[in-house]
Design an enzyme around this catalytic site. Structure first.
Site, PDB file in Angstrom:
ATOM      1  N   LEU A   1       8.614 -14.342   7.209  1.00  0.00           N
ATOM      2  CA  LEU A   1       9.729 -14.933   6.327  1.00  0.00           C
ATOM      3  C   LEU A   1      10.546 -13.723   5.579  1.00  0.00           C
ATOM      4  O   LEU A   1      12.055 -14.155   5.307  1.00  0.00           O
ATOM      5  CB  LEU A   1       8.908 -15.884   5.271  1.00  0.00           C
TER       6      LEU A   1
ATOM      7  N   ALA B   1      -1.769  -4.813  -1.224  1.00  0.00           N
ATOM      8  CA  ALA B   1      -1.766  -3.685  -1.886  1.00  0.00           C
ATOM      9  C   ALA B   1      -2.444  -3.449  -3.101  1.00  0.00           C
ATOM     10  O   ALA B   1      -3.296  -2.687  -3.341  1.00  0.00           O
ATOM     11  CB  ALA B   1      -0.293  -3.107  -1.873  1.00  0.00           C
TER      12      ALA B   1
ATOM     13  N   HIS C   1      12.959 -18.124 -25.742  1.00  0.00           N
ATOM     14  CA  HIS C   1      13.864 -18.875 -25.379  1.00  0.00           C
ATOM     15  C   HIS C   1      15.417 -18.274 -25.369  1.00  0.00           C
ATOM     16  O   HIS C   1      15.674 -17.628 -26.359  1.00  0.00           O
ATOM     17  CB  HIS C   1      13.809 -20.243 -26.128  1.00  0.00           C
TER      18      HIS C   1
ATOM     19  N   GLY D   1      -7.209   1.083   6.372  1.00  0.00           N
ATOM     20  CA  GLY D   1      -6.343   0.078   6.282  1.00  0.00           C
ATOM     21  C   GLY D   1      -6.085  -0.942   7.586  1.00  0.00           C
ATOM     22  O   GLY D   1      -7.326  -0.937   8.286  1.00  0.00           O
TER      23      GLY D   1
HETATM   24  P1  FAD Z   1      -3.056   1.309   4.310  1.00  0.00           P
HETATM   25  O1  FAD Z   1      -1.959   1.207   3.278  1.00  0.00           O
HETATM   26  O2  FAD Z   1      -2.928   0.813   5.685  1.00  0.00           O
HETATM   27  O3  FAD Z   1      -3.380   2.820   4.468  1.00  0.00           O
HETATM   28  C1  FAD Z   1      -4.519   3.239   5.257  1.00  0.00           C
HETATM   29  C2  FAD Z   1      -3.892   4.735   5.587  1.00  0.00           C
HETATM   30  O4  FAD Z   1      -5.194   5.304   6.362  1.00  0.00           O
HETATM   31  C3  FAD Z   1      -2.822   4.953   6.360  1.00  0.00           C
HETATM   32  O5  FAD Z   1      -1.804   5.699   5.998  1.00  0.00           O
HETATM   33  C4  FAD Z   1      -3.481   5.668   7.660  1.00  0.00           C
HETATM   34  O6  FAD Z   1      -2.514   6.568   8.439  1.00  0.00           O
HETATM   35  C5  FAD Z   1      -4.671   6.320   7.092  1.00  0.00           C
HETATM   36  N1  FAD Z   1      -5.819   6.611   8.190  1.00  0.00           N
HETATM   37  C6  FAD Z   1      -6.135   5.894   9.213  1.00  0.00           C
HETATM   38  N2  FAD Z   1      -7.294   6.208   9.724  1.00  0.00           N
HETATM   39  C7  FAD Z   1      -7.329   7.684   9.279  1.00  0.00           C
HETATM   40  C8  FAD Z   1      -8.144   8.702   9.691  1.00  0.00           C
HETATM   41  N3  FAD Z   1      -9.273   8.502  10.758  1.00  0.00           N
HETATM   42  N4  FAD Z   1      -8.080   9.874   8.864  1.00  0.00           N
HETATM   43  C9  FAD Z   1      -6.871   9.988   8.134  1.00  0.00           C
HETATM   44  N5  FAD Z   1      -6.230   8.883   7.783  1.00  0.00           N
HETATM   45  C10 FAD Z   1      -6.130   7.601   8.256  1.00  0.00           C
HETATM   46  N6  FAD Z   1       1.030  -6.022   0.249  1.00  0.00           N
HETATM   47  C11 FAD Z   1       1.497  -6.509  -0.930  1.00  0.00           C
HETATM   48  O7  FAD Z   1       0.397  -6.404  -1.903  1.00  0.00           O
HETATM   49  N7  FAD Z   1       2.726  -6.509  -1.310  1.00  0.00           N
HETATM   50  C12 FAD Z   1       3.783  -6.591  -0.434  1.00  0.00           C
HETATM   51  O8  FAD Z   1       5.010  -6.726  -0.660  1.00  0.00           O
HETATM   52  C13 FAD Z   1       3.574  -6.238   0.997  1.00  0.00           C
HETATM   53  N8  FAD Z   1       4.630  -6.151   1.839  1.00  0.00           N
HETATM   54  C14 FAD Z   1       4.126  -5.566   3.185  1.00  0.00           C
HETATM   55  C15 FAD Z   1       5.227  -5.623   4.207  1.00  0.00           C
HETATM   56  C16 FAD Z   1       4.847  -5.240   5.302  1.00  0.00           C
HETATM   57  C17 FAD Z   1       5.986  -5.097   6.394  1.00  0.00           C
HETATM   58  C18 FAD Z   1       3.646  -5.022   5.805  1.00  0.00           C
HETATM   59  C19 FAD Z   1       3.182  -4.430   7.222  1.00  0.00           C
HETATM   60  C20 FAD Z   1       2.531  -5.022   4.806  1.00  0.00           C
HETATM   61  C21 FAD Z   1       2.786  -5.216   3.394  1.00  0.00           C
HETATM   62  N9  FAD Z   1       1.808  -5.216   2.445  1.00  0.00           N
HETATM   63  C22 FAD Z   1       2.231  -5.964   1.207  1.00  0.00           C
HETATM   64  C23 FAD Z   1       0.334  -5.219   2.930  1.00  0.00           C
HETATM   65  C24 FAD Z   1      -0.199  -3.790   2.289  1.00  0.00           C
HETATM   66  O9  FAD Z   1       0.862  -2.982   2.941  1.00  0.00           O
HETATM   67  C25 FAD Z   1      -1.565  -3.454   2.742  1.00  0.00           C
HETATM   68  O10 FAD Z   1      -2.251  -4.582   2.159  1.00  0.00           O
HETATM   69  C26 FAD Z   1      -1.986  -2.403   2.039  1.00  0.00           C
HETATM   70  O11 FAD Z   1      -1.133  -1.035   2.544  1.00  0.00           O
HETATM   71  C27 FAD Z   1      -3.510  -2.021   2.433  1.00  0.00           C
HETATM   72  O12 FAD Z   1      -3.678  -0.784   1.830  1.00  0.00           O
HETATM   73  P2  FAD Z   1      -4.987   0.214   2.307  1.00  0.00           P
HETATM   74  O13 FAD Z   1      -5.069   1.203   1.461  1.00  0.00           O
HETATM   75  O14 FAD Z   1      -5.983  -0.770   2.486  1.00  0.00           O
HETATM   76  O15 FAD Z   1      -4.538   0.692   3.992  1.00  0.00           O
END
Ligand code: FAD
Ligand code: NAI
Length: 471
Positions: A191, A326, A450, A149
């Site tokens: 926003l 996400a 509609h 992430g």
């Molecule tokens: P992440 O969700 O960041 O998950 C990665 C995980 O890996 C984390 O839990 C972390 O703890 C874990 N990790 C990291 N390194 C290690 C390690 N070495 N060992 C074990 N675990 C580890 N996206 C949308 O599509 N719609 C939305 O409405 C939206 N709203 C958002 C609002 C906010 C405030 C924020 C900050 C983001 C939002 N996003 C939204 C973006 C979305 O959260 C991310 O795009 C999404 O979570 C990415 O998913 P991911 O699985 O790549 O990473």
């Protein structure tokens, strides 16, 4: 007692966010032995814990508050003494998040995904250690999927304390409504969370480096959305850079300067939210021990199948870059699991919808007008205002428009850009149409119920051929 067999897997997914947990479940569905390592203590990643879900809960709750205070009277509903109970609002948010994170643990059990609570680090291309509350565990995997992430990008000179100087995480958990809030960055977080606190009573000023809000979105959408948010009381300082943020006794002082040069300006605020983007997160993962390379900005480069430069190691989601969303992470998780299982995993990155959950919502898929112009593609525009949509008018929620861009020669839909009620739901129809290679006429000739908001999408598609009926 665990045996070596319990620690050797076909697939180990590092990170339990929407990319990682979805990948783990899909791989298990395909008959592979799978483990997922997550160090946060709860599953769901940024999205469930401190991102998509808590922000949408607060957007909905603050919308109800604002509606009760400002809008119900117009519907002939009198409510006296509307009061904010911020603690209850936050409590509900935490409950929704907890229910979902536990829900994923249940899905892991159901699908027989082994869940390791701890931080994973590579010790070699097929070997990792997990450091958790119970000490260190060594695990091995034929395939590893990195789904670690992203984290908020820091603004040099600003020490986030999550009380006055906030990242999105702090802005999702304030104990009081700040009287004034400066948001740095007019992107999606700025926003959405700016809207939450503005609805709850804060005077919100958004400072943006570029000369438009929501920079990647269609120019027309950015302009109209800015006007609508200004009408809601949000103030914008576009084309301004922040040159200093200093904590004061009661809050903070933000110094801004026009990007093109000119007089500096000081804005005092109770709180400051820094929302200038996110950066990939691979700290402590030991990518070097596995030989996985990263770009100079820290992203892990991958091919069309999510493969890194090391055989058997894949990466998905925010850590590989592209749209940090996400649902994009989830699609990549599914595709990589299917690739590992020998299937034809694939993601169409050209059709990933983006939604901003402001009021009204903003939604976009495919190319913007400015992209098509830059690419020299001849296109036709169809537009329809929600003011002319009967359901939107009946609901008293008729701001915005639907815009559909279609190839001028073939009529194939190239993009759609919406501001309006339920825009985040309506965009799914256009994304589906684009996946099927539909023309604007295909949408225009599909019968829509509609009265429905979706009729605005149909009418915009009809307007591509200049034959909209209701406008
Ligand atoms: P992440 O969700 O960041 O998950 C990665 C995980 O890996 C984390 O839990 C972390 O703890 C874990 N990790 C990291 N390194 C290690 C390690 N070495 N060992 C074990 N675990 C580890 N996206 C949308 O599509 N719609 C939305 O409405 C939206 N709203 C958002 C609002 C906010 C405030 C924020 C900050 C983001 C939002 N996003 C939204 C973006 C979305 O959260 C991310 O795009 C999404 O979570 C990415 O998913 P991911 O699985 O790549 O990473
Ligand atoms: P963003 O990339 O959407 O916006 C950041 C904004 O800050 C840009 O407009 C940029 O020009 C501006 N900026 C950068 N440096 C600046 C500076 N020094 N001074 C002033 N302005 C500056 O990033 P944001 O809002 O932090 O969100 C991060 C990610 O989270 C996004 O990629 C987004 O996709 C995701 N997200 C998605 C949501 C959704 O899908 N509804 C909701 C919230 C976040």
């Amino acid at each position: 007692m665990a045996t070596n067999k319990d620690r050797a897997f076909d697939v180990v997914v590092v990170g339990g966010g929407p990319g990682g947990y979805v990948c783990a479940i899909r791989a298990a569905q395909l008959g592979l032995s799978v483990a997922c390592v997550e160090k946060r203590g709860t599953l769901g990643g940024t999205c469930l814990n401190v991102g998509c879900i808590p922000s949408k809960v607060l957007l909905q709750s603050s919308h109800h508050y604002h509606t009760a205070k400002e809008e119900l009277a117009a519907h002939g509903v009198k409510v006296a003494g509307v009061e904010l109970d911020l603690a209850a609002m936050m409590g509900r948010k935490e409950k929704v998040v907890a229910d979902f994170t536990k829900g994923i643990e249940f899905l892991f059990k159901k699908n027989k995904v082994a869940y390791f609570k701890g931080a994973a680090a590579f010790t070699g291309p097929n070997a990792l250690t997990v450091t958790g509350a119970e000490g260190e565990t060594a695990i091995t995997a034929k395939n590893v999927v990195v789904a670690t992430g992203s984290v908020s990008a820091p603004l040099p000179g600003v020490e986030i304390d999550e009380k006055r100087l906030l990242s999105s995480t702090g802005a999702l958990a304030l104990a009081e409504v700040p009287q004034s809030l400066v948001v740095i960055g007019a992107g999606v977080i700025g926003l959405e969370l700016g809207s939450v606190w503005a609805r709850l009573g804060a005077k919100v000023t958004v400072v943006e480096f570029l000369d438009k809000i929501l920079p990647p979105f269609d120019d027309e959408v950015s302009k109209q959305m800015q006007r609508l948010l200004e009408r809601q009381g949000m103030a914008f300082k576009l084309a301004h850079k922040v040159t200093g943020v200093a904590a004061t006794k009661s809050g903070a002082k933000v110094t801004v300067e026009p990007v093109k040069g000119g007089d500096a300006l000081e804005i005092a605020a109770d709180a400051v939210l820094v929302a200038i983007g996110r950066r990939p997160y691979t700290e402590g993962l030991g990518l070097d021990a596995a030989g996985v390379s990263t770009t100079d900005r820290g992203f892990i480069p991958v091919d069309a199948h999510g493969r890194t430069n090391v055989a058997g190691i894949y990466a998905i989601g925010d850590v590989v870059g592209g749209l940090m969303l996400a649902h994009k992470a989830e699609e990549e998780g599914v595709a990589v699991a299917e690739t590992i299982a020998g299937q034809a995993g694939h993601v169409n990155h050209a059709v990933i919808p983006s939604v901003v959950y402001t009021n009204p919502e903003v939604a976009s898929v495919g190319k913007t007008e400015q992209q098509l112009k830059a690419e020299g593609v001849a296109y036709a525009v169809g537009k329809f205002p929600f003011l002319a949509n009967s359901r939107a008018k009946a609901n008293g929620d008729a701001q915005g428009f639907v815009k559909i861009l279609a190839d001028a020669r073939t009529d194939r839909v190239l993009g759609a850009h919406l501001i309006g009620p339920q825009a985040g739901e309506l965009i799914a129809e256009v994304a589906m149409a684009m996946e099927f290679g539909a023309s604007a006429e295909d949408i225009a000739r599909t019968c829509h119920a509609h009265p429905s908001l979706a009729e605005a999408v149909k009418e915009a598609a009809m307007d591509v051929a200049k034959r909209a009926i209701h406008a």
